[in-house]
Motif scaffolding. Structure first.
Motif, short mmCIF file in Angstrom:
data_model
loop_
_atom_site.label_atom_id
_atom_site.label_comp_id
_atom_site.label_asym_id
_atom_site.label_seq_id
_atom_site.Cartn_x
_atom_site.Cartn_y
_atom_site.Cartn_z
N UNK A 1 0.83 -1.21 0.00
CA UNK A 1 0.00 0.00 0.00
C UNK A 1 0.87 1.26 0.00
N UNK A 2 1.89 1.28 0.84
CA UNK A 2 2.73 2.48 0.98
C UNK A 2 3.48 2.80 -0.31
N UNK A 3 3.82 1.76 -1.07
CA UNK A 3 4.57 1.98 -2.30
C UNK A 3 3.67 2.29 -3.50
N UNK A 4 2.38 2.10 -3.36
CA UNK A 4 1.49 2.25 -4.52
C UNK A 4 0.44 3.35 -4.33
N UNK A 5 0.57 4.13 -3.25
CA UNK A 5 -0.34 5.27 -3.05
C UNK A 5 0.49 6.51 -2.74
N UNK A 6 -0.15 7.66 -2.75
CA UNK A 6 0.56 8.91 -2.45
C UNK A 6 0.78 9.05 -0.94
N UNK A 7 1.64 9.99 -0.57
CA UNK A 7 1.90 10.23 0.85
C UNK A 7 0.67 10.69 1.60
N UNK A 8 -0.18 11.50 0.97
CA UNK A 8 -1.39 11.97 1.64
C UNK A 8 -2.37 10.83 1.89
N UNK A 9 -2.48 9.90 0.94
CA UNK A 9 -3.35 8.73 1.13
C UNK A 9 -2.82 7.84 2.25
N UNK A 10 -1.50 7.69 2.32
CA UNK A 10 -0.90 6.89 3.38
C UNK A 10 -1.17 7.52 4.75
N UNK A 11 -1.13 8.86 4.80
CA UNK A 11 -1.42 9.56 6.06
C UNK A 11 -2.85 9.27 6.50
N UNK A 12 -3.79 9.32 5.57
CA UNK A 12 -5.18 9.01 5.89
C UNK A 12 -5.34 7.57 6.38
N UNK A 13 -4.62 6.65 5.74
CA UNK A 13 -4.72 5.24 6.12
C UNK A 13 -4.27 5.02 7.57
N UNK A 14 -3.16 5.65 7.95
CA UNK A 14 -2.64 5.47 9.30
C UNK A 14 -3.46 6.25 10.34
N UNK A 15 -4.03 7.35 9.94
CA UNK A 15 -4.88 8.08 10.88
C UNK A 15 -6.15 7.28 11.19
N UNK A 16 -6.67 6.57 10.21
CA UNK A 16 -7.86 5.73 10.43
C UNK A 16 -7.52 4.51 11.27
N UNK A 17 -6.32 3.96 11.11
CA UNK A 17 -5.92 2.77 11.86
C UNK A 17 -4.44 2.88 12.25
N UNK A 18 -4.12 3.58 13.35
CA UNK A 18 -2.72 3.77 13.76
C UNK A 18 -1.98 2.46 14.04
N UNK A 19 -2.72 1.39 14.37
CA UNK A 19 -2.08 0.12 14.68
C UNK A 19 -1.32 -0.44 13.48
N UNK A 20 -1.75 -0.08 12.27
CA UNK A 20 -1.07 -0.55 11.06
C UNK A 20 0.38 -0.09 11.02
N UNK A 21 0.65 1.10 11.58
CA UNK A 21 2.01 1.63 11.59
C UNK A 21 2.93 0.73 12.41
N UNK A 22 2.45 0.31 13.58
CA UNK A 22 3.25 -0.59 14.42
C UNK A 22 3.46 -1.94 13.74
N UNK A 23 2.40 -2.46 13.13
CA UNK A 23 2.50 -3.75 12.45
C UNK A 23 3.48 -3.69 11.29
N UNK A 24 3.48 -2.57 10.58
CA UNK A 24 4.43 -2.41 9.47
C UNK A 24 5.86 -2.39 9.97
N UNK A 25 6.13 -1.58 11.00
CA UNK A 25 7.51 -1.44 11.46
C UNK A 25 8.01 -2.68 12.20
N UNK A 26 7.11 -3.44 12.79
CA UNK A 26 7.54 -4.73 13.37
C UNK A 26 8.05 -5.65 12.27
N UNK A 27 7.31 -5.72 11.15
CA UNK A 27 7.75 -6.55 10.03
C UNK A 27 8.99 -6.00 9.37
#
Length: 349
Positions: A149-175
């Motif tokens: 998702x992060x590589x195929x969308x714009x930075x603003x869309x990625x910001x919206x994605x993480x604001x809606x579900x902040x837990x995704x950020x932790x799951x990404x950085x764990x991996x």
């Protein structure tokens, strides 16, 4: 009666007709078939001596053989239909785990129905780290999805994605952390060594800082920016639109963070906030580059001069650029810049 001396002469033998030959051949075939049938019956009768009296109908060997085939077909059909487990015909207290079950390798438990229910209802009781392996596979799958998702969308869309579900950020950085740990060298550590040699008074921007390691460990004044704040030293924003005045930083860093489809906008923003002759440091995965020379040309069109390129590491490449003192604003024309950096997609295992 013939009179004495009466002679019939030579009697010619009767010719064998075609029908006689056919009849003879049929007789031979019938005898051979009968002998073959007798041998089969004898073999079945020998087998029946080792079977229980009620298990074989001696008068109907063919029917018995057909019934055995039917039983096997029914058994295979039952196994095919049941996707989770099948109950053994010999004992209802035993179960067999199907390979599609998440507990297919749970050989630490006996094969009883009670144990199976216990595993299914209480998966935390799995032994030898099997539950941990399952959790790891699930985590890897989530990481791959977020990464794509992060590589195929714009930075603003990625910001919206993480604001809606902040837990995704932790799951990404764990991996991501588990991936980078397998590398011989982490580029973050190389950048930290470089900054420790610089004056403590310089101001550094870490764009797409992740967990903010540079800001926490560097002796310099570091402002960290990302889509989610892992700690209070991280500023949450879209790095294509920094809340910083022009010509503010001495050094700007992109460490494995040119991820959005609009990464050129990130680089233009870096040019804006850098002081004249300021440094731009980029570390990026080698496999992402479709053409390194054209990528350098894009940076030159934005207003950066290449000072150093280090491709000694097989996993990533590092660039040192300097901001030109003056640069005429112009559009990127010679190539599609977005195609020069391919998405970093990890293989599914």
């Amino acid at each position: 009666m013939f009179e004495t001396g009466w002679n019939l002469g030579k009697v010619k033998p009767q010719k064998t007709t075609t029908n006689d030959k056919r009849n003879k051949k049929r007789t031979q075939e019938q005898v051979a078939y009968t002998e073959k049938k007798k041998r089969k019956l004898n073999n079945i009768s020998k087998i029946s001596k080792n079977q229980e009296p009620n298990q074989l109908d001696k008068n109907k060997p063919k029917k018995y053989a057909q019934s055995i085939k039917d039983e096997k077909l029914k058994e295979h059909h039952q196994i095919g239909q049941n996707k989770q487990m099948i109950i053994s015909k010999k004992s209802k207290s035993k179960v067999v785990f199907n390979t599609h079950s998440p507990f297919a390798d749970a050989d630490d438990f006996d094969n009883s129905e009670e144990s199976a229910k216990e595993v299914l209802l209480n998966p935390e009781k799995l032994k030898n780290g099997k539950l941990e392996k399952m959790r790891k596979k699930l985590s890897e799958g989530k990481f791959r999805w977020i990464n794509e998702q992060l590589y195929t969308i714009t930075g603003s869309k990625a910001l919206e994605m993480f604001q809606e579900n902040p837990q995704l950020f932790d799951e990404y950085h764990d991996g991501f952390r588990s991936v980078v740990e397998s590398w011989p060298v982490n580029p973050v550590d190389l950048i930290l060594l470089y900054l420790k040699q610089k004056s403590e008074e310089i101001i550094v921007a870490d764009l797409g800082c992740g967990e903010g390691k540079i800001g926490l460990e560097s002796p310099n004044k570091v402002l960290s920016f990302d889509l989610v704040a892992k700690h209070d030293k991280v500023i949450v924003c879209d790095i294509a639109k920094l809340p910083i005045p022009d010509s503010f930083f001495d050094i700007v860093i992109f460490c494995l963070s040119l991820m959005g489809t609009n990464y050129v906008e990130f680089l233009k923003e870096a040019y804006r906030v850098l002081k004249p002759s300021g440094e731009l440091k980029i570390a990026e995965v080698v496999s992402r580059f479709s053409d390194i020379n054209k990528f350098i040309e894009v940076l030159a069109e934005i207003g950066f001069k290449l000072m150093k390129k280090d491709n000694s590491n097989k996993m990533f490449i590092m660039f040192d650029f300097a901001k030109k003192k003056s640069n005429k604003t112009k559009k990127l024309q010679s190539h599609h810049a977005a195609e020069l950096l391919k998405p970093c997609v990890y293989k599914r295992r």
